[in-house]
Structure formats: C-alpha cells, structure tokens
Design a protein around this motif. Structure first.
Motif, mmCIF file in Angstrom:
data_model
loop_
_atom_site.group_PDB
_atom_site.id
_atom_site.type_symbol
_atom_site.label_atom_id
_atom_site.label_comp_id
_atom_site.label_asym_id
_atom_site.label_seq_id
_atom_site.Cartn_x
_atom_site.Cartn_y
_atom_site.Cartn_z
ATOM 1 N N ASN A 1 2.112 1.905 -3.222
ATOM 2 C CA ASN A 1 1.051 2.292 -4.153
ATOM 3 C C ASN A 1 0.464 3.656 -3.818
ATOM 4 O O ASN A 1 -0.592 4.022 -4.344
ATOM 5 C CB ASN A 1 -0.058 1.235 -4.155
ATOM 6 C CG ASN A 1 -0.751 1.117 -5.496
ATOM 7 O OD1 ASN A 1 -0.124 1.271 -6.539
ATOM 8 N ND2 ASN A 1 -2.051 0.854 -5.481
ATOM 9 N N PRO B 1 -9.632 -11.146 -0.768
ATOM 10 C CA PRO B 1 -9.362 -10.083 0.210
ATOM 11 C C PRO B 1 -8.953 -10.602 1.582
ATOM 12 O O PRO B 1 -8.300 -9.886 2.343
ATOM 13 C CB PRO B 1 -10.688 -9.316 0.278
ATOM 14 C CG PRO B 1 -11.718 -10.251 -0.234
ATOM 15 C CD PRO B 1 -11.031 -11.094 -1.257
ATOM 16 N N GLU C 1 -7.531 -2.912 -0.380
ATOM 17 C CA GLU C 1 -8.226 -2.383 -1.557
ATOM 18 C C GLU C 1 -7.384 -1.310 -2.232
ATOM 19 O O GLU C 1 -7.308 -1.240 -3.461
ATOM 20 C CB GLU C 1 -9.582 -1.804 -1.155
ATOM 21 C CG GLU C 1 -10.593 -2.844 -0.714
ATOM 22 C CD GLU C 1 -11.957 -2.230 -0.485
ATOM 23 O OE1 GLU C 1 -12.565 -1.764 -1.469
ATOM 24 O OE2 GLU C 1 -12.399 -2.186 0.680
ATOM 25 N N GLU C 2 -6.751 -0.454 -1.431
ATOM 26 C CA GLU C 2 -5.927 0.625 -1.981
ATOM 27 C C GLU C 2 -4.649 0.062 -2.614
ATOM 28 O O GLU C 2 -4.183 0.564 -3.633
ATOM 29 C CB GLU C 2 -5.568 1.629 -0.887
ATOM 30 C CG GLU C 2 -6.757 2.350 -0.276
ATOM 31 C CD GLU C 2 -7.476 3.212 -1.307
ATOM 32 O OE1 GLU C 2 -6.798 3.819 -2.166
ATOM 33 O OE2 GLU C 2 -8.725 3.267 -1.256
ATOM 34 N N ASN D 1 -0.872 -6.425 -6.742
ATOM 35 C CA ASN D 1 0.366 -5.792 -6.266
ATOM 36 C C ASN D 1 0.866 -6.462 -4.991
ATOM 37 O O ASN D 1 2.079 -6.647 -4.803
ATOM 38 C CB ASN D 1 0.146 -4.300 -6.008
ATOM 39 C CG ASN D 1 -0.151 -3.533 -7.276
ATOM 40 O OD1 ASN D 1 0.301 -3.919 -8.361
ATOM 41 N ND2 ASN D 1 -0.919 -2.448 -7.172
ATOM 42 N N LEU E 1 -15.366 -5.444 -4.001
ATOM 43 C CA LEU E 1 -13.930 -5.262 -4.187
ATOM 44 C C LEU E 1 -13.571 -5.491 -5.638
ATOM 45 O O LEU E 1 -13.923 -6.500 -6.243
ATOM 46 C CB LEU E 1 -13.164 -6.242 -3.299
ATOM 47 C CG LEU E 1 -11.651 -6.105 -3.272
ATOM 48 C CD1 LEU E 1 -11.234 -4.792 -2.652
ATOM 49 C CD2 LEU E 1 -11.043 -7.263 -2.496
ATOM 50 N N LYS E 2 -12.882 -4.522 -6.222
ATOM 51 C CA LYS E 2 -12.518 -4.619 -7.626
ATOM 52 C C LYS E 2 -11.255 -5.451 -7.785
ATOM 53 O O LYS E 2 -10.286 -5.284 -7.060
ATOM 54 C CB LYS E 2 -12.299 -3.226 -8.215
ATOM 55 C CG LYS E 2 -13.570 -2.377 -8.260
ATOM 56 C CD LYS E 2 -13.274 -1.009 -8.835
ATOM 57 C CE LYS E 2 -14.533 -0.144 -8.879
ATOM 58 N NZ LYS E 2 -14.252 1.194 -9.420
ATOM 59 N N LEU E 3 -11.296 -6.342 -8.755
ATOM 60 C CA LEU E 3 -10.109 -7.126 -9.094
ATOM 61 C C LEU E 3 -10.147 -7.403 -10.580
ATOM 62 O O LEU E 3 -11.181 -7.784 -11.124
ATOM 63 C CB LEU E 3 -10.087 -8.450 -8.326
ATOM 64 C CG LEU E 3 -8.846 -9.326 -8.530
ATOM 65 C CD1 LEU E 3 -7.598 -8.604 -8.065
ATOM 66 C CD2 LEU E 3 -8.990 -10.643 -7.802
ATOM 67 N N ASP E 4 -9.064 -7.165 -11.231
ATOM 68 C CA ASP E 4 -8.975 -7.345 -12.678
ATOM 69 C C ASP E 4 -9.455 -8.753 -13.059
ATOM 70 O O ASP E 4 -8.907 -9.754 -12.617
ATOM 71 C CB ASP E 4 -7.510 -7.150 -13.114
ATOM 72 C CG ASP E 4 -7.373 -7.073 -14.628
ATOM 73 O OD1 ASP E 4 -8.202 -7.688 -15.329
ATOM 74 O OD2 ASP E 4 -6.446 -6.393 -15.089
ATOM 75 N N GLU F 1 -4.273 -2.979 -3.840
ATOM 76 C CA GLU F 1 -4.704 -3.863 -4.920
ATOM 77 C C GLU F 1 -4.041 -5.243 -4.782
ATOM 78 O O GLU F 1 -2.824 -5.367 -4.640
ATOM 79 C CB GLU F 1 -4.439 -3.269 -6.309
ATOM 80 C CG GLU F 1 -5.176 -1.956 -6.526
ATOM 81 C CD GLU F 1 -4.914 -1.367 -7.896
ATOM 82 O OE1 GLU F 1 -4.252 -2.039 -8.729
ATOM 83 O OE2 GLU F 1 -5.368 -0.240 -8.153
ATOM 84 N N ILE F 2 -4.894 -6.250 -4.834
ATOM 85 C CA ILE F 2 -4.462 -7.633 -4.576
ATOM 86 C C ILE F 2 -3.303 -8.076 -5.466
ATOM 87 O O ILE F 2 -2.332 -8.663 -4.966
ATOM 88 C CB ILE F 2 -5.661 -8.600 -4.692
ATOM 89 C CG1 ILE F 2 -6.620 -8.361 -3.511
ATOM 90 C CG2 ILE F 2 -5.203 -10.048 -4.726
ATOM 91 C CD1 ILE F 2 -7.883 -9.185 -3.552
ATOM 92 N N ALA G 1 0.831 -1.209 0.000
ATOM 93 C CA ALA G 1 0.000 0.000 0.000
ATOM 94 C C ALA G 1 0.865 1.260 0.000
ATOM 95 O O ALA G 1 0.592 2.222 -0.738
ATOM 96 C CB ALA G 1 -0.919 -0.011 1.215
#
Length: 791
Positions: free
Chosen positions: A474, A552, A528-529, A534, A754-757, A531-532, A471
């Motif tokens: 990032n 998560p 979340e900030e 990373n 939760l957003k994940l590509d 990003e999984i 984090a």
C-alpha cells in the motif's frame, strides 16, 4: 451221571460267546457311531463347513500400511495386525523352526498325522500325559486360525478336531505344501494383536520377515505354543527359554548342528519393539488426522466406484509426505524442550498454581470428565459426586519422567493433567506444500487434541508480517519512520497498545526495525497505513480461512488461527509470492498394487504480493534473527543456517509462537496451555522467543547433524535485488524532530480515531474468506479430472 464241572462247561462257553457278541456289537456300534459322527460333521450337521471353492479363495483382513516419504513403514490401521508375504520372502530357518517345532512330518502326511494323532489319543487321553502334545498338524492349525472353533457344549472338542481334520485334508488337495506354509505364517497369531510373521517381525524386531536371524525366527516360532506366555516383550526370560527349546528341536530333526545350536542358544534375547497402535509410535497426531481424511476419501471413492474398500481390513498402502527422520527429530526436540519448560513453568507458580485451587478452572475440567458425567447421569447430588471424585484408587499418571502407578483420586488426576503445557509444530516445504514433520502435542495417549490442525489460538506478533506486507503493497517503505509513542484508539474502547522490552517510546523507528524488534505501537500505526480491509484481504489470499475480526488489535495477533493456516500463509514469502497448500498424502494403492489415487495440491495462479514486497519481507524477517527478538538462535543455539523468522506472544502470556523460514522449509511452533485461562507467570518465560523458539532451535540442531538433510540445512537465500537492498539502506531509529519534541507531551498517550469504511464494518462478510472446498475435496477433484482425461 455228569458232575457239576462237566455241566458248567457249555454254560461258560455260551457266556463267552454272548460276551464276545456284545463286545463285537459294541465295537461295531462304536465304529458306526464314530462314522456317523464324522459324517454329521462332514455334512454340516453341527455347523456348515467351508466349501472347496471357499478354501481356494481364502481372504483375510489385512492392515492398511502408512509409509513415510522415503518408503519406511511408520504405522498401520487394523483390526488384526496382519501383512502377508510370499513364500520366497520367508527365511528358510523360520520355516525349518516351524516344522521342527509344530509338525516334524509335515512333508509326509496329507493333512492329518496319524502317528501323532494316535500318540495323543493313548498318551494324552488314556494315560493323562500332557507332554504328548496336541497332535494337530500345521494344516489343522491353519484351519483353526482361519475358521475359529464354536461352542457345541460337551461335543465342542470332538466336533472341532473332526472338522479341522476334514478341512485339513481338503486343503492339502487344493494347496501345495509351500502354499500351506505361506498361508499359515501369514495368519497365525503372535501376541500383542499381531497376526502373521511379517507383522511380528516388524513389531518385535523392527525388520521385515526376510531379515530375521535364526534366533529371532526361533523367538517368533516359540510364541506359537502360547502367544501371551512366551511374548518376548512381556516375559523375556520365559521367551528366551522357549526360543532355546525351538532351537533344540531344530537340532533334533537335523536342521542345525550341535555347534550351531550351542552358539544360537548362548546369544542374548534382543528386541527392537515397534508398536503400531493409535496411542504410541511415531507421529500419532499425524496418523490420527490421516485416518480421518482417508475415511472421508474412502466413503466417496466407494460410492463412485461401487467398491467396499475398508481402511482397517483392505490392505491398502498409503504413501505420505512425512520425512521419517525429520519427524523423529521434531518429536525429540519437542520432548527435550517441553520437559525443561514444564519444570520451570510449575516452579514459577509454586503452591499458588491455578490448577491446584478448587476454582472455576478445576471445576470446569472435572465436569468434562467421563466419570463426572457418569455420576451425574445416575442422579447423584453434588455432594455425592464430589465425594466420589475425591475417592482415591490405583491409577496410572504420566509425566515427563514416565508413567507411574499411584494412589490418586479423579480430582488429583485432573489437577495433574491441567498443569501441562502443550505444543504443536509443523514443517512444510514452501515450494510444494509437502508436510515433512507434524507434532500435534506432547503425548497422544493423554492429550489427543491436535494442536496443528484442530486448535486455533491467538497468533500474537506472528501476524505482523502479513500486516507489514500489506503496508508495503500500500506504499509504505521499509525505511519510513513511525513514533513508538502509545496511542489510544478512542473508537475502539480507548484501546491503548503498549510495548514490552526496552523500547524507547521517545524514538522513531524504521518499519524494518519495528518488525525486527516487534514494536507493538508501531505495528498498529503501520496497520493504519495499510488499512484493515487490505490486511484481511491479503491474509485470506495467503491461505488463511479463519475469520479475522476487523479491529486494530489484529496488528498484534488477536486473530485465532491454526498452526497449519499460519504455515500456509508463510509459504508465500518463499514461493514467489504464491501460498502453497499443505498436503500430506501422495498416493493410495490397493493390495494388488493398483494406484487408486495420486494427490498433489492446486497451485496459486497469481502471486498475492509483488516480488519486491516478498524480498523486502524476507530481508526484514532475517533481521528478526540477526538483530531482533530471535537472536538467541545465534548466540544460544549456535545456528549458522540461513534463517528468517518471527516470534509471537499473546496477551497475558497465554501463547508463545515462533515461525522459522529457511530457503526450503517453513516451520511453525506453538506452546501454551489447553485451558486459555492458564498462562505463563512472566513474559520472560512465556514470550515466543523462550517458549516456542527453543523447540525449533533444537530441531534445527538435530537436522544440521544429518548429512542426508543437507538440501534443507545448507540451502541459502538468494541475494535480494539491488533495488531492494537500496530501499533497506537506512538507520533503524532516530530521535523525533524538534517541533515534535516541543509540542508533544510524551507522558500522555495520543488520541486517535482509526478510520474504517463503515460499509465494511456493517457487512463483515465482505472481509470474511471465500468459502472454499477443503484440501481433501480439492485433491479428490483433481484426481477425478485426471481420471476423465485419461479416459
């Protein structure tokens, strides 16, 4: 006319002559028979005799020795525990004791003592006097040790004695008296599977042969008469009596004065027994893992060099990175803590313990026992098997108070061992990767599964520093604030992480405080900030090779890692952002002193995160100790060292973790049950601060008392840069803003997706670790490259 008496005289003379002829004939036949028998032995009719060349080139299997970093012997691998020493390393009183007791005319005969032999023949064989002794010289006994006797029926003893006499004379022609003494004291058995004076000195007195006292030498020589009957460990009174007989023999033959004998005989028998076997002794889990690595290395080395080196017979010397003093302290600390914790653990369950009921846990454990599998293989029914499992018999059961012989069944035994908590602890130097202490479990004899290298368990909050480091990389700052309110993650089965302890969910917490107090709800928001992808990528670059699931819950430590993996990852925080590969072998040397291989791990080429992130993480983990979940290091254990760290507790209190960072040491400790279904009854008992941290704390206390470990205990963290200190300058918590208090329902969890590509989710291989060669393979390749360069 001749009378009867006159006629009988020629007949008597004739009879006498006939008897005399028969006697002479019998004697000649006997002599010829004896000569023929001796020749038959000499010519190898009964069995081949070693040639003079073979006698001149005697090779005996030698144990491989394991040495700690300071040069201390800490273990061996052997079939026969034998280590040779030179004549100059043998104390004179040991040699004198041997000659006085076993062969008083050793320097006068040529391998066979004819006077002793005649004494044995007449007193032992003809008169039945067992006190006459065996008559074998040291040279003959040496042959017996080198070439064991074979069975030839009723001729076994005559063949053996003749063979040994012939070979003893040959040996005296090849070797000097000093060389024979040396060979003898390097090969003779001394009990407890120990061969040679050096190994006997190490095992029974924890010293080298040249350090033996007069009385200790007499004890060792006393065992030669009967290595088991006069074993000082098994029969100390009997051994002392035999020792005094040896001392009396030394006086009889002029090696001691009467006064010296009296003084020596009056001294008590004192042992310092150090067994070298796989189940006991120092660092058994480490030695077991080391054995596997060495066998792998030897297989490759023999193939490449066309050699036949063997781990158990080739007399190798293996220098390791283990600090013997630290290893002993780590094992003592583990024992002290786990004994107390086990008592509390059992008391918390009482009669409702999961291992006491006939449930799935117990049945699964029973089915894994060799005894159950043996009964099943015989085709017994379930009822018959259960009946056999419940049959009581005498057996040994171990607990923290020692080993006891009790009447118990297989079911009783399985229930007994199911209840035990286990542990693992590893200390690694962050700069080099050298492993200094390795505790793989509570008792190797009964729990051989290694919890440092083999076991993988959920790591709990000890994974959070990796999340927070990602984090920070990032763009998240240590003084960014996050709400502690629970959030439900709808696209992850409505998963809702919660907090334990006194966390006020109505407050916002700075990132630095959230880590120090291990606030779960904030950790997931920080994830979340970050990003999984990373986070997973950083974890792998920090040295973690296990697959980390892209979910998560990894923010709370749902990933399963080994103690060794976690140790490696944390070294990056102390080694300029570069993870160090843990290693434990420095050099392998053959018995002639030739260095076969030198090992050093590869260094990471680039830092895995920035220097500012590294400093921030160290400062934040220092707060864990000063004001967070690990404060008991200060107030309970009184540790004043510079320490950063992180506690960890997994779901349902199954695993407790603690990672301690000092400037020159990373120490990871874990505690839990080997059966994942058995956890601590309460969080207060099972949390890492209570279950795992004390093991480290006691270990550190012990280290602090040793001046020679000053480089570890007195080391200080360098101060953080001014910019890092400025970034940390903020309040730890604050009340949420006015609008948040008005429009947010604090009693209802927030809903989040939760957003994940999706591409990463579809192809999980993208976030799996790159397949790498194992540590040993890499080290082997380093050695190969060095060798080529030297050529």
């Amino acid at each position: 006319m001749l009378n009867v008496s006159q006629r009988s005289m020629p007949q008597k003379k004739s009879r006498k002559k006939l008897i005399l002829k028969w006697l002479v004939g019998l004697c000649l036949a006997g002599v010829l028979g004896i000569i023929s028998f001796i020749l038959s032995v000499q010519w190898g009719f009964w069995e081949p005799l070693p040639s003079p060349q073979q006698l001149a080139d005697i090779r005996q299997s030698e144990a491989t020795e394991i040495y700690a970093d300071g040069g201390e012997l800490m273990g061996k691998y052997f079939i026969f525990d034998r280590q040779p020493v030179a004549y100059e390393e043998l104390p004179q009183h040991l040699i004198n004791a041997l000659i006085a007791t076993e062969d008083a005319r050793f320097y006068e005969h040529n391998g066979v003592d004819n006077r002793s032999l005649m004494r044995v023949v007449f007193k032992s064989i003809l008169m039945g006097d067992e006190s006459a002794g065996g008559g074998s010289t040291i040279s003959q006994q040496l042959i017996k040790n080198l070439y064991p006797r074979k069975n030839h029926g009723v001729f076994s003893m005559p063949v053996a004695k003749t063979r040994e006499a012939i070979l003893a004379k040959r040996m005296e022609d090849i070797y000097t008296k000093e060389e024979i003494i040396t060979l003898y004291l390097n090969t003779v058995p001394f009990g407890d599977n120990t061969f040679g004076a050096e190994s006997a000195a190490e095992k029974f007195f924890s010293k080298q042969a040249h350090e033996l006292s007069l009385e200790e030498s007499a004890v060792i020589v006393g065992m030669l008469k009967a290595s088991n009957s006069y074993n000082p460990r098994l029969y100390p009174d009997r051994s002392k009596t035999r020792r005094n007989v040896v001392l009396a023999q030394m006086e009889k033959y002029g090696y001691l004065s009467h006064e010296e004998t009296d003084i020596a005989q009056g001294r008590p028998l004192k042992l310092s027994y150090t067994p070298f076997n796989h189940d006991t002794g120092i660092a058994p889990y480490f030695r077991s893992s080391l054995q596997q690595k060495l066998e792998e290395w030897l297989e490759e080395y023999n193939q490449e060099n066309n050699t036949e080196l063997d781990l158990f017979t080739s007399g190798l010397k293996v220098e390791t990175t283990i600090n013997l003093e630290m290893q002993q302290m780590a094992e003592e600390a583990m024992g002290a803590h786990m004994k107390a914790l086990q008592k509390d653990f059992e008391a918390s369950y009482g009669a409702r313990a999961p291992w006491l009921r006939s449930n799935e846990i117990l049945q699964d454990a029973l089915k894994k026992t060799p005894y159950y599998k043996k009964l099943q293989k015989k085709g017994l029914s379930s009822a018959q098997i259960q009946d056999s499992l419940n049959t009581k018999r005498q057996m040994e059961l171990w607990d923290w108070d020692g080993t006891k012989v009790v009447k118990a069944s297989t079911v009783d035994s399985v229930q007994h061992y199911l209840k035990f908590l286990n542990a693992g602890m590893l200390s690694v130097e962050p700069g080099s990767g050298a492993i200094r202490a390795w505790v793989g479990g509570i008792n190797f004899k009964h729990f051989q599964y290694d919890h440092v290298m083999q076991a993988k368990r959920q790591v709990g909050s000890t994974f959070k520093p990796i999340v927070y480091a990602a984090a920070l990389e990032n763009g998240v700052g240590p003084c960014d604030y996050f709400s502690a309110r629970p959030v439900t993650y709808a696209n992850y089965d409505d998963w809702t992480p919660t907090n334990s302890g006194n966390i006020d969910s109505e407050k916002d917490y700075a990132v630095k405080a959230a880590l120090a107090n291990s606030i779960n709800t904030v950790a997931v928001k920080v994830l979340e900030e970050a990003e999984i992808p990373n986070i997973i990528d950083l974890a792998h670059r920090m040295g973690i090779e296990s697959v980390i699931p892209p979910v998560p819950s990894i923010a709370l430590g749902s990933a399963e890692l080994s103690v060794e993996e976690l140790s490696k990852a944390y070294t990056a925080f102390l080694n300029n952002g570069r993870p160090s590969e843990p290693y434990f072998i420095k050099r392998i040397i053959d018995k002639s002193g030739k260095v076969l291989a030198e090992f050093e791990p590869e260094k990471a080429a680039e830092p895995v995160f920035s220097e500012s992130t590294r400093q921030l993480m160290v400062e934040m983990m220092k707060e864990v100790v000063e004001n967070g979940t690990a404060t008991r290091l200060r107030w309970k254990y009184g540790l004043k060292n510079d320490i950063a760290g992180k506690t960890g507790t997994t779901q349902n209190n199954k695993d407790g973790w603690f990672v301690a960072l000092t400037p020159r040491l990373v120490t990871v400790s874990w505690v839990g049950s080997d059966d994942h279904r058995i956890g601590f009854r309460t969080t207060a008992m099972g949390q890492g601060a209570n279950s795992a941290l004390p093991m480290y704390a006691i270990y550190q206390q012990k280290m602090n008392q040793q001046s020679d470990l000053y480089r570890y205990t007195a080391a200080r963290f360098p101060p953080a840069s001014t910019s890092v200190q400025n970034r940390l300058d903020c309040d730890e918590e604050k009340q949420p803003g006015f609008l948040q208090r008005i429009f947010v329902n604090e009693d209802k969890p927030q809903i989040s997706k939760l957003k994940l590509d999706s591409a990463i989710l579809a192809d999980s291989k993208k976030i799996e670790p790159e397949k790498k060669e194992g540590l040993f393979k890499k080290i082997g390749n380093i050695f190969k490259r060095k060798k080529k360069n030297n050529e």
